[in-house]
Design a protein around this motif. Structure first.
Motif, PDB file in Angstrom:
ATOM      1  N   GLU A  89       0.830  -1.211   0.000  1.00 27.66           N
ATOM      2  CA  GLU A  89       0.000   0.000   0.000  1.00 27.66           C
ATOM      3  C   GLU A  89       0.865   1.261   0.000  1.00 27.66           C
ATOM      4  O   GLU A  89       0.557   2.240  -0.684  1.00 27.66           O
ATOM      5  N   VAL A  90       1.942   1.224   0.781  1.00 28.37           N
ATOM      6  CA  VAL A  90       2.823   2.391   0.856  1.00 28.37           C
ATOM      7  C   VAL A  90       3.669   2.507  -0.408  1.00 28.37           C
ATOM      8  O   VAL A  90       3.934   3.615  -0.896  1.00 28.37           O
ATOM      9  N   GLY A  91       4.109   1.356  -0.930  1.00 30.44           N
ATOM     10  CA  GLY A  91       4.836   1.381  -2.188  1.00 30.44           C
ATOM     11  C   GLY A  91       6.336   1.210  -2.078  1.00 30.44           C
ATOM     12  O   GLY A  91       7.088   1.767  -2.873  1.00 30.44           O
ATOM     13  N   PHE A  92       6.813   0.423  -1.102  1.00 28.64           N
ATOM     14  CA  PHE A  92       8.247   0.160  -1.028  1.00 28.64           C
ATOM     15  C   PHE A  92       8.510  -1.344  -1.110  1.00 28.64           C
ATOM     16  O   PHE A  92       7.605  -2.163  -0.947  1.00 28.64           O
ATOM     17  N   THR A  93       9.752  -1.711  -1.375  1.00 30.46           N
ATOM     18  CA  THR A  93      10.123  -3.118  -1.532  1.00 30.46           C
ATOM     19  C   THR A  93      10.157  -3.821  -0.181  1.00 30.46           C
ATOM     20  O   THR A  93      10.836  -3.375   0.755  1.00 30.46           O
ATOM     21  N   TYR A  94       9.431  -4.907  -0.090  1.00 29.09           N
ATOM     22  CA  TYR A  94       9.389  -5.693   1.143  1.00 29.09           C
ATOM     23  C   TYR A  94       9.598  -7.158   0.783  1.00 29.09           C
ATOM     24  O   TYR A  94       8.888  -7.706  -0.059  1.00 29.09           O
ATOM     25  N   THR A  95      10.571  -7.794   1.414  1.00 32.62           N
ATOM     26  CA  THR A  95      10.910  -9.180   1.116  1.00 32.62           C
ATOM     27  C   THR A  95      10.851 -10.026   2.381  1.00 32.62           C
ATOM     28  O   THR A  95      11.412  -9.638   3.414  1.00 32.62           O
ATOM     29  N   THR A  96      10.169 -11.150   2.308  1.00 38.36           N
ATOM     30  CA  THR A  96      10.167 -12.125   3.401  1.00 38.36           C
ATOM     31  C   THR A  96      11.215 -13.184   3.106  1.00 38.36           C
ATOM     32  O   THR A  96      11.212 -13.782   2.020  1.00 38.36           O
ATOM     33  N   TRP A  97      12.127 -13.414   4.052  1.00 33.37           N
ATOM     34  CA  TRP A  97      13.171 -14.423   3.867  1.00 33.37           C
ATOM     35  C   TRP A  97      12.624 -15.782   4.296  1.00 33.37           C
ATOM     36  O   TRP A  97      12.454 -16.059   5.481  1.00 33.37           O
ATOM     37  N   ASP A  98      12.328 -16.620   3.333  1.00 31.88           N
ATOM     38  CA  ASP A  98      11.752 -17.937   3.609  1.00 31.88           C
ATOM     39  C   ASP A  98      12.783 -18.825   4.304  1.00 31.88           C
ATOM     40  O   ASP A  98      13.943 -18.883   3.902  1.00 31.88           O
ATOM     41  N   ASN A  99      12.355 -19.514   5.354  1.00 30.80           N
ATOM     42  CA  ASN A  99      13.277 -20.415   6.047  1.00 30.80           C
ATOM     43  C   ASN A  99      12.478 -21.466   6.816  1.00 30.80           C
ATOM     44  O   ASN A  99      11.267 -21.325   7.014  1.00 30.80           O
ATOM     45  N   GLN A 100      13.179 -22.499   7.255  1.00 33.53           N
ATOM     46  CA  GLN A 100      12.547 -23.609   7.977  1.00 33.53           C
ATOM     47  C   GLN A 100      13.179 -23.808   9.357  1.00 33.53           C
ATOM     48  O   GLN A 100      13.580 -24.898   9.730  1.00 33.53           O
ATOM     49  N   LEU A 101      13.276 -22.725  10.109  1.00 30.57           N
ATOM     50  CA  LEU A 101      13.735 -22.776  11.503  1.00 30.57           C
ATOM     51  C   LEU A 101      15.177 -23.268  11.639  1.00 30.57           C
ATOM     52  O   LEU A 101      15.526 -24.037  12.515  1.00 30.57           O
ATOM     53  N   LYS A 102      16.060 -22.796  10.711  1.00 30.52           N
ATOM     54  CA  LYS A 102      17.459 -23.198  10.757  1.00 30.52           C
ATOM     55  C   LYS A 102      18.348 -21.970  10.877  1.00 30.52           C
ATOM     56  O   LYS A 102      18.183 -20.994  10.148  1.00 30.52           O
ATOM     57  N   VAL A 103      19.303 -22.033  11.797  1.00 35.86           N
ATOM     58  CA  VAL A 103      20.180 -20.895  12.074  1.00 35.86           C
ATOM     59  C   VAL A 103      20.949 -20.480  10.824  1.00 35.86           C
ATOM     60  O   VAL A 103      21.097 -19.288  10.538  1.00 35.86           O
ATOM     61  N   ASP A 104      21.446 -21.469  10.061  1.00 36.79           N
ATOM     62  CA  ASP A 104      22.234 -21.107   8.879  1.00 36.79           C
ATOM     63  C   ASP A 104      21.379 -20.354   7.855  1.00 36.79           C
ATOM     64  O   ASP A 104      21.878 -19.483   7.133  1.00 36.79           O
ATOM     65  N   GLN A 105      20.086 -20.660   7.820  1.00 30.90           N
ATOM     66  CA  GLN A 105      19.194 -19.942   6.911  1.00 30.90           C
ATOM     67  C   GLN A 105      18.984 -18.495   7.384  1.00 30.90           C
ATOM     68  O   GLN A 105      18.912 -17.576   6.559  1.00 30.90           O
ATOM     69  N   TRP A 106      18.879 -18.305   8.688  1.00 36.04           N
ATOM     70  CA  TRP A 106      18.751 -16.939   9.229  1.00 36.04           C
ATOM     71  C   TRP A 106      20.002 -16.121   8.890  1.00 36.04           C
ATOM     72  O   TRP A 106      19.907 -14.961   8.488  1.00 36.04           O
ATOM     73  N   ILE A 107      21.160 -16.738   9.060  1.00 38.75           N
ATOM     74  CA  ILE A 107      22.427 -16.056   8.773  1.00 38.75           C
ATOM     75  C   ILE A 107      22.496 -15.683   7.287  1.00 38.75           C
ATOM     76  O   ILE A 107      22.935 -14.584   6.928  1.00 38.75           O
ATOM     77  N   GLN A 108      22.055 -16.593   6.422  1.00 35.08           N
ATOM     78  CA  GLN A 108      22.033 -16.304   4.986  1.00 35.08           C
ATOM     79  C   GLN A 108      21.126 -15.110   4.679  1.00 35.08           C
ATOM     80  O   GLN A 108      21.425 -14.289   3.806  1.00 35.08           O
ATOM     81  N   GLY A 109      20.018 -15.011   5.431  1.00 36.04           N
ATOM     82  CA  GLY A 109      19.096 -13.891   5.237  1.00 36.04           C
ATOM     83  C   GLY A 109      19.751 -12.561   5.557  1.00 36.04           C
ATOM     84  O   GLY A 109      19.586 -11.576   4.823  1.00 36.04           O
ATOM     85  N   VAL A 110      20.525 -12.517   6.640  1.00 36.72           N
ATOM     86  CA  VAL A 110      21.228 -11.285   7.005  1.00 36.72           C
ATOM     87  C   VAL A 110      22.246 -10.931   5.925  1.00 36.72           C
ATOM     88  O   VAL A 110      22.365  -9.764   5.508  1.00 36.72           O
ATOM     89  N   SER A 111      22.967 -11.937   5.468  1.00 38.68           N
ATOM     90  CA  SER A 111      23.970 -11.707   4.413  1.00 38.68           C
ATOM     91  C   SER A 111      23.320 -11.162   3.138  1.00 38.68           C
ATOM     92  O   SER A 111      23.866 -10.269   2.476  1.00 38.68           O
TER      93      SER A 111
END
Length: 369
Positions: A89-111
């Motif tokens: 609605e506001v008009g900016f880029t928003y991305t959800t980092w898909d993951n399955q409850l794994k720490v390495d996936q969270w770290i990849q999201g930050v990177s």
């Protein structure tokens, strides 16, 4: 005693009684508890969490990446849907980092947020930012703002590596659960509270129930059963059974997260307590709302995740626009019981029953109309 003296003494006693009744500590506990309950039985209204601002101008060209604790959890899926809808609605880029409850996936999201030059990184839906301390420090050094969504209780301090937090009134929900049990037992609750101290906001949540019960009814009994999330399926049912066998006068069970209820109901059946012992909880999870409609759970405190998504984006934008953070996530708590449970949908869902006051409210707040 002269009539004049008797009149003066009577007047003095009446005045003193009136003064004592006006003192905060002298209020009637039942009236206090009923007032708390009544405050959460009506359709939610929108209350601005801060001053209005031109969100579209402020967020032009900005990018936000959100890392939920896991996209295998329906709660997080719905929360992310609400956040994505608000960002659109506001008009900016928003991305959800898909993951399955794994720490390495969270770290990849930050990177990814750093390498793709995002402006803000949101840690959402129960993910503790302390787990990603070094990575978040790297992100901040790269110029990203860091927020959390739906993690902390309003009484808790945020991790030092976080800029803004959309905190939740878990303590308020605890106070409401205590008031409900007090009212529904005619002021004589004997309560079993089920908590999970391994979940960050659980400790203040449980403490708020305990404190409110003690304030309303110092002599009433209460017991706390603490079960880690990983052991809900194996420890809640036998723990409840043992508590009921040890004290058959227990009349209320308050699981702080409503998904626990699925393990409480079998314990009530096995001990012959179903019907005599009531369940009230918090979250508004659809399958538990269905349990309310089917009379297995008496009451569930719900929060619209569509509303929560808009409130979370509001706080993220305030962070990006240099405005003060909202004191708490702008999401009202609504009681679902036999009176209104059908409004939650059949079967229930995360958003029905709350109305849509937040849509008009946030649009005006963000100067979209």
């Amino acid at each position: 005693m002269s009539k004049m003296r008797q009149f003066l003494l009577t007047s003095l006693f009446a005045a003193t009684a009136s003064l004592l009744a006006a003192q905060p500590g002298a209020a009637d506990p039942m009236s206090d508890a009923k007032a708390i309950v009544a405050d959460h039985e009506t359709m939610p209204v929108f209350t601005p969490p801060g001053d209005a601002f031109d969100a579209k101008a402020c967020m032009a060209g900005k990018k936000v990446l959100s890392i939920p604790i896991s996209m295998t959890i329906p709660f997080n899926v719905e929360l992310q849907k609400g956040m994505a809808a608000a960002a659109k609605e506001v008009g900016f880029t928003y991305t959800t980092w898909d993951n399955q409850l794994k720490v390495d996936q969270w770290i990849q999201g930050v990177s990814q947020a750093i390498s793709q030059k995002y402006d803000a990184l949101d840690i959402a839906g129960g993910l503790n930012p302390e787990v990603l301390g070094p990575q978040l420090a790297e992100a901040r050094a790269a110029g990203l703002k860091i927020s959390t969504t739906h993690l902390y209780d309003v009484t808790q301090d945020q991790f030092k590596g976080v800029d803004y937090s959309a905190k939740v009134d878990f303590s308020g929900a605890g106070k409401l659960l205590a008031a409900w049990a007090y009212v529904k037992t005619g002021g004589k609750p004997n309560v079993l509270i089920i908590g999970s101290s391994d979940v960050l906001p659980s400790i203040p949540f449980v403490k708020s129930i305990q404190a409110e019960l003690k304030a309303l009814c110092p002599e009433c009994k209460q017991k706390h059963l603490d079960v880690p999330v990983s052991e809900w399926a194996t420890k809640i049912q036998p723990g409840v059974q043992s508590a009921l066998l040890a004290d058959p006068t227990i009349n209320y069970i308050l699981p702080i997260y409503d998904s626990m209820s699925q393990f409480v109901v079998p314990a009530l059946r096995i001990t012959g307590s179903e019907g005599a012992v009531k369940i009230a909880s918090f979250n508004g999870t659809p399958f538990v709302l269905d349990m309310v409609r089917e009379n297995h759970v008496q009451m569930d405190i719900g929060e619209s995740l569509g509303w929560a998504g808009y409130a979370a984006i509001d706080n993220i934008m305030r962070m990006m626009c240099g405005l003060p953070s909202a004191a708490k996530l702008n999401v009202p708590l609504l009681i679902f019981d036999e009176r209104n449970i059908k409004t939650a949908g059949i079967p229930a869902n995360f958003n029905d029953g709350y109305g849509d006051a937040h849509l008009e409210g946030f649009r005006k707040l963000w100067k979209l109309k």
